[in-house]
Design a protein around this motif. Structure first.
Motif, mmCIF file in Angstrom:
data_model
loop_
_atom_site.group_PDB
_atom_site.id
_atom_site.type_symbol
_atom_site.label_atom_id
_atom_site.label_comp_id
_atom_site.label_asym_id
_atom_site.label_seq_id
_atom_site.Cartn_x
_atom_site.Cartn_y
_atom_site.Cartn_z
ATOM 1 N N CYS A 158 -7.265 -6.428 -5.043
ATOM 2 C CA CYS A 158 -7.141 -5.157 -4.327
ATOM 3 C C CYS A 158 -8.506 -4.635 -3.891
ATOM 4 N N ARG A 159 -9.580 -5.176 -4.461
ATOM 5 C CA ARG A 159 -10.944 -4.896 -3.997
ATOM 6 C C ARG A 159 -11.629 -6.240 -3.803
ATOM 7 N N ASP A 173 -7.677 -9.856 0.080
ATOM 8 C CA ASP A 173 -6.442 -9.074 -0.044
ATOM 9 C C ASP A 173 -5.333 -9.783 0.729
ATOM 10 N N SER A 178 -9.308 -4.458 -10.786
ATOM 11 C CA SER A 178 -10.238 -3.547 -10.129
ATOM 12 C C SER A 178 -9.795 -2.100 -10.349
ATOM 13 N N ASN A 198 -4.113 5.149 0.639
ATOM 14 C CA ASN A 198 -4.957 3.948 0.683
ATOM 15 C C ASN A 198 -4.120 2.725 1.032
#
Length: 240
Positions: free
Chosen positions: A14-15, A48, A68, A179
């Motif tokens: 996700c990061r 991602d 993360s 987000n």
């Protein structure tokens, strides 16, 4: 035995420290993995996946273990295709598409602004070289709509996701959902550009087969005067 290159083993995060993009290399389209920041020695390479599902069961089973601080908890996004199509249907219907194509065909000219917008979208000379001017001009207009859609999509996706998730979950973080909506909108944006690039490559192949030189392909639309329109309706192919 698995068949693929190293990139097929890259995990989701996700990061992430990389992103996947479709690029043209010597006229062939390839998926490239590009670093988005400095990667430390020994750090795992990730990107991602930005995949989408409409199934609640599949969403809950796709547990993300990236660890993360901004982990979404799943490598899938729970949404519906309707959210992705909302802006397209409202702002880019069949009349809108024909208007853009007719405008490009009438001009049959590529402006500097067209080339700048196409270049910013990653559509450069390797892809556009040898194509007729009207098609390049039309592609630039499509890119401008894709850019416009990118600004509108996050709100539409957020609204849709909240409606869907409130059916199943009581505790929802708005910041996290915002987000996620941005991530999904970026994924749609990249997918649109990739589809445009692949379509242009296929169109080039058809034009080469029909006209030998794609540059010779004439514009598919022309504006008729009232007299020409009447004449075509009464005497043209399939006339009244």
């Amino acid at each position: 035995m698995h068949k693929a290159n190293y990139a097929s083993r890259i995990c989701h995060s996700c990061r992430p420290n990389c992103e996947a993009k479709v690029t043209a290399v010597d006229g062939q389209y390839q998926i490239g993995i590009y670093a988005t920041r400095r990667i430390e020695y020994g750090e795992e390479i990730t990107f991602d996946y930005n995949s989408v599902t409409e199934s609640k069961e599949e969403y809950e089973a796709s547990i993300c273990l990236c660890g993360s601080q901004v982990c979404r908890g799943s490598y899938l996004n729970l949404t519906g295709e309707g959210a992705f199509q909302k802006v397209l249907k409202e702002w880019h219907g069949i009349l809108d598409r024909h208007h853009l194509l007719l405008e490009a065909c009438e001009l049959n000219f590529v402006s500097e602004e067209d080339y700048i917008d196409l270049g910013r979208a990653g559509l450069g000379s390797c892809l556009l070289g040898g194509l007729p001017d009207w098609l390049i001009a039309y592609s630039a207009r499509l890119v401008r709509f894709i850019n416009f859609e990118r600004t509108k999509l996050p709100d539409e996706i957020l609204r849709h996701n909240l409606e869907e998730k409130r059916k199943y979950f009581a505790d929802i973080s708005i910041d996290v959902e915002k987000n996620d909506a941005e991530v999904q909108a970026e994924g749609v944006y990249n997918q649109r550009l990739q589809n445009l690039a692949l379509t242009l490559d296929k169109v080039r192949y058809v034009m080469r087969s029909v006209f030998d030189d794609p540059k010779k392909a004439p514009p598919p639309l022309e504006r008729l005067s009232p007299e020409e329109a009447i004449s075509f309706l009464w005497k043209g192919e399939g006339h009244l």
